[in-house]
Design an enzyme around this catalytic site. Structure first.
Site, PDB file in Angstrom:
ATOM      1  N   SER A 663       0.644  -1.385  -0.048  1.00  0.00           N
ATOM      2  CA  SER A 663      -0.024  -0.062  -0.131  1.00  0.00           C
ATOM      3  C   SER A 663       0.996   1.264   0.206  1.00  0.00           C
ATOM      4  O   SER A 663       0.310   2.117  -0.221  1.00  0.00           O
ATOM      5  CB  SER A 663      -0.832  -0.088   1.191  1.00  0.00           C
ATOM      6  OG  SER A 663      -0.267   0.382   2.255  1.00  0.00           O
ATOM      7  N   LYS A 706      -6.280   4.230   8.824  1.00  0.00           N
ATOM      8  CA  LYS A 706      -5.249   5.117   8.309  1.00  0.00           C
ATOM      9  C   LYS A 706      -5.614   6.635   8.128  1.00  0.00           C
ATOM     10  O   LYS A 706      -5.037   7.583   8.533  1.00  0.00           O
ATOM     11  CB  LYS A 706      -5.181   4.631   7.082  1.00  0.00           C
ATOM     12  CG  LYS A 706      -4.073   3.450   6.768  1.00  0.00           C
ATOM     13  CD  LYS A 706      -3.853   2.941   5.390  1.00  0.00           C
ATOM     14  CE  LYS A 706      -3.240   1.852   5.264  1.00  0.00           C
ATOM     15  NZ  LYS A 706      -2.718   0.992   4.044  1.00  0.00           N
TER      16      LYS A 706
END
Ligand code: ADP
Length: 758
Positions: A663, A706
């Site tokens: 990611s 996140k």
């Protein structure tokens, strides 16, 4: 000569004996008159006297003379010489007529000598019988013996010698030899009788002792019971366990084992070296609850109230828990699907387990599995090991004191598989509804029913949980708290609890809302509230000291004096004052502790085209870097020319779980692009997204965490993969409000928006 076959005995010369005339069939009454001589022949074994022939009798017999016959038919006979039986015939009446001649003896002992020997043996017998109750009767009998032959004939039935050996006494011609045979048989008889008597006596003694012991034990038991009633605190171990085993309601197998162990414990006695081990076992199994708890109807409304009372927020989690309770209520079951709470530390996973127990009115027990590497820690050690212990599951059951607790298995993702076996497979047995009704801990060695236990598991991440275990569980995510949530959690739960623990009264302390907000914002940087709780506890301790010292009547905590209470500001939001530097880009990562921001840094130095990676390493990261470099070369052919004479250095901070490595894809490319173009990226812009070789932005995991981390760190804009847009539903409004969220499909869309023109 008229002959009478006899058996089971022997006849020797000079012996007087009696018999009843009817005893012998075929006896001619007429011939029975005093003075008549009759031959006696010894039959061999198993012969019918009526059909016996010469072959069936021993060759040597004895001749006897009738001395008297009384009215009752008692015949007195006295034997004379031994005879050789030469022929043997039977007449029509069945009487036997024999042809005989006298067989003389060899008198190698003088009459005196023989008498001496006889007297000695007789006296021996007299002495021998003294020891017996029947001795007196026997004495009269013995005194009638007149010679050694009479002794032999009356005793031979008792001698334990073979029939052949008995006949030998008749057969031998020498008197000395006969005497020896008789003496030998007589002594053996007396010795054997004494030994047998001794053994019998001993046995009798033993029996008596057993009866005595039993009687004494019964007596003790009765007295003990009376004592127990008077002093319940002094009940003996054995008695107590006996009672506890009986009352525990354990299953048959368990009871059998427990009684076996109790038996051994009794035998061992308090000083026995196994006593302690046996005691521990019984103490353990009898303190377990073996009783089936009744199903208590579940009140969903009350459950909702209880869940809300202890935990702020967690709306989705609570909803899912209520659903689970509803299913249990419908099925009238005490357990249901196994819930797995996944989230960062301090997000309330364990403590909500306690609330579930409260909501159901059931006992709560927590078992930590972090770092468990030995199967035996779950399933127990076999008792053959020194220091064997039950496994954590059964130990937890004991602590709970019931058979249906809510059991929180903490940190199931931290089980370690190594030489000690696979603890996760043992855990599988615990959680499998097909098997857990007869879960057998090795230490207990008997099955225990775990099917009424409501299991709740917690983990920081599902990555390390083996697939089969994960398949058994229903995952419920704890995404972490926003600043507002943390504020309320602090205000409504953490502060009141901490004040109470420190003994501080409400009227003595006031913490302003702005101070709480500042603690959340400036003193913590986490998904959960563990750090927040710590800060609050620190504050309380400091306040307590002030109050005790009497410096203040009432303390008021404001943002301005937080420094005094908590020390220097714990966290600095370096995003805000971070300068933009080409080659450095803010990324978002997912770690065990929730979401985090990280800076990917790149640099070119003089060299020959090598690439150096530092920080987070591994194959995943290497691959991402390769993809990024080749894409950047494609995008900026001219600008990357120079890379041939330069070495590329990439630094990706450690921390993210390996699975989250890809990611960082778009962040890497952006950093490299920024480096080669010399255009910087604003540090308050963060991004997350996997990249394909063709430059497509692929979806990632852990978006809520996140984004929350981004807000905490002061990030303003976040680029996310377009395919993750649906996940925004799980992101708190408050977070979304604070961020400019930009979904992207292609890496070009990112680059065109973030690279600043000089
Ligand atoms: P975890 O098991 O996820 O690590 P805990 O359940 O141990 O977290 O929670 C840590 C502390 O934070 C506990 O004191 C708990 O009561 C408190 N806490 C966590 N979440 C909440 C919440 N939503 N409301 C109130 N207190 C909370």
């Amino acid at each position: 000569m008229l002959t009478i076959p006899i058996y089971d005995t022997i006849l020797l010369p000079d012996v007087t004996f009696y018999f009843k005339k009817e005893v012998i069939e075929g006896w001619e009454i007429d011939e029975l008159s005093v003075g008549t001589e009759i031959a006696f022949a010894l039959l061999r074994d198993d012969t019918d006297p009526k059909t016996a022939t010469l072959a069936d009798i021993y060759p040597i017999g004895v001749v006897a003379k009738i001395e008297s016959v009384d009215n009752e038919g008692n015949v007195k006979v006295r034997t004379k010489d031994r005879i050789n039986i030469i022929d043997f015939d039977r007449d029509s009446d069945g009487n036997v007529d024999a042809v005989v001649d006298v067989r003389p003896e060899i008198a190698d002992l003088k009459t005196d000598e023989l008498n001496d020997k006889f007297e000695k043996l007789k006296n021996k017998f007299l002495k021998f019988v003294q020891n017996y109750q029947w001795g007196l009767w026997a004495r009269g009998f013995i005194l009638q013996w007149k010679n050694i032959n009479e002794l032999a004939c009356s005793m031979v039935g008792y001698f334990s010698i073979s029939w052949e050996e008995k006949y030998e006494i008749v057969e031998v011609d020498r008197l000395s030899e006969r005497y020896e045979l008789i003496e030998h048989a007589a002594y053996s008889f007396m010795e054997l009788a004494d030994v047998a008597e001794g053994a019998e006596l001993e046995q009798q003694q033993r029996n008596e002792n057993i009866y005595r012991e039993d009687a004494i034990k019964k007596q003790i038991e009765i007295l003990q019971r009376e004592l127990d009633e008077m002093h319940p605190e002094n009940i003996s171990d054995v008695r107590r366990f006996e009672k506890n085993i009986e009352e525990s309601g354990m299953n048959e197998t368990a009871k059998k084992e427990a009684l076996k162990v109790l038996g051994r414990m009794k035998q061992e006695g308090q000083d026995g070296h196994e006593y302690g081990m046996l005691y521990d076992y019984l103490d353990f199994v009898t303190s377990l609850s073996w009783k089936q708890e009744e199903f208590v109807p579940i009140d969903l409304e009350k459950a909702e109230v209880v869940l809300d009372k202890e935990h702020y927020g967690l709306k989705k989690v609570k909803e899912r828990i209520i659903q689970q309770l509803a299913v249990m209520a419908l099925n009238k079951k005490q357990s249901g699907s196994i819930l797995l709470f996944v989230g960062a530390p301090g997000t309330g996973k364990t403590s909500i387990g306690q609330s579930i127990a409260d909501a159901l009115g059931r006992k709560y027990v927590r078992i930590s599995l972090g770092g468990v590497r030995d199967e035996a820690e779950i399933r127990g050690h076999r008792r053959t090991y020194i220091g064997a212990m039950p496994g954590r599951i059964m130990e937890g059951m004991k602590r709970s004191t019931v058979s249906n607790p809510v059991m929180v298995l903490d940190e199931v993702d931290k089980l370690v598989r190594d030489y000690g076996g696979d603890p996760s497979s043992a855990l599988l047995e615990v959680l499998d509804p097909e098997q857990n009704s007869t879960f057998t801990d090795h230490y207990m060695n008997v099955p225990y029913d775990l099917s009424n236990v409501l299991f709740v598991c917690t983990a920081n991440s599902t990555d390390t949980i083996p697939e089969p275990l994960l398949n058994r569980m229903e995952i419920i995510e704890f995404p972490g708290y926003t600043a507002t949530e943390k504020f309320y959690i602090a205000k409504k739960h953490l502060i009141p609890k901490s004040m109470k623990a420190a003994g501080i009264k409400r009227k003595n302390l006031n913490i302003t809302d702005t101070a709480i907000k500042k603690i959340v914002a400036d003193y913590t940087m986490e998904s959960g509230v563990r750090g927040l709780k710590k800060q609050i506890d620190t504050l309380m301790r400091y306040a307590a000291v002030q109050l005790v010292k009497g410096n203040n009547e009432k303390i008021s905590v404001k943002p301005a004096n937080l420094k005094e209470y908590l020390g220097r500001r714990a966290m600095n939001h370096d995003i805000i004052d971070k300068k933009s530097v080409p080659g450095v880009v803010t990324g978002l990562a997912w770690t065990m502790a929730g979401g985090e921001i990280l800076f990917i840094e790149t640099k070119l130095v003089k060299g020959n085209g090598k690439t150096v990676i530092t920080g987070q390493l591994g194959d995943v990261m290497k691959e991402s870097v390769e993809i990024a470099i080749s894409l950047v070369k494609d995008l900026y052919p001219k600008e990357t020319e120079c890379m041939k004479e330069m070495d590329l250095h990439i630094h990706v901070p450690e921390g993210a779980v390996p699975k989250d490595g890809p990611s960082a894809g778009i962040t890497l490319i952006t950093a490299l692009s920024s480096l080669v173009t010399g255009r910087s990226v604003n540090p308050s812009i963060a991004m997350t997204g996997e990249i394909s070789l063709r430059g497509n932005v692929m979806p990632i995991g852990g978006l809520p965490e996140k984004l929350m981390a981004a807000v905490r760190a002061g990030v303003k804009t976040v680029f996310i993969p377009e395919k993750n847009v649906d996940d925004l539903e799980d992101v708190a409004e408050e977070v979304k409000k604070e961020l400019k969220i930009v979904p992207v499909k292609k890496i070009k869309d990112v680059l065109s928006q973030v690279l600043m023109e000089d």
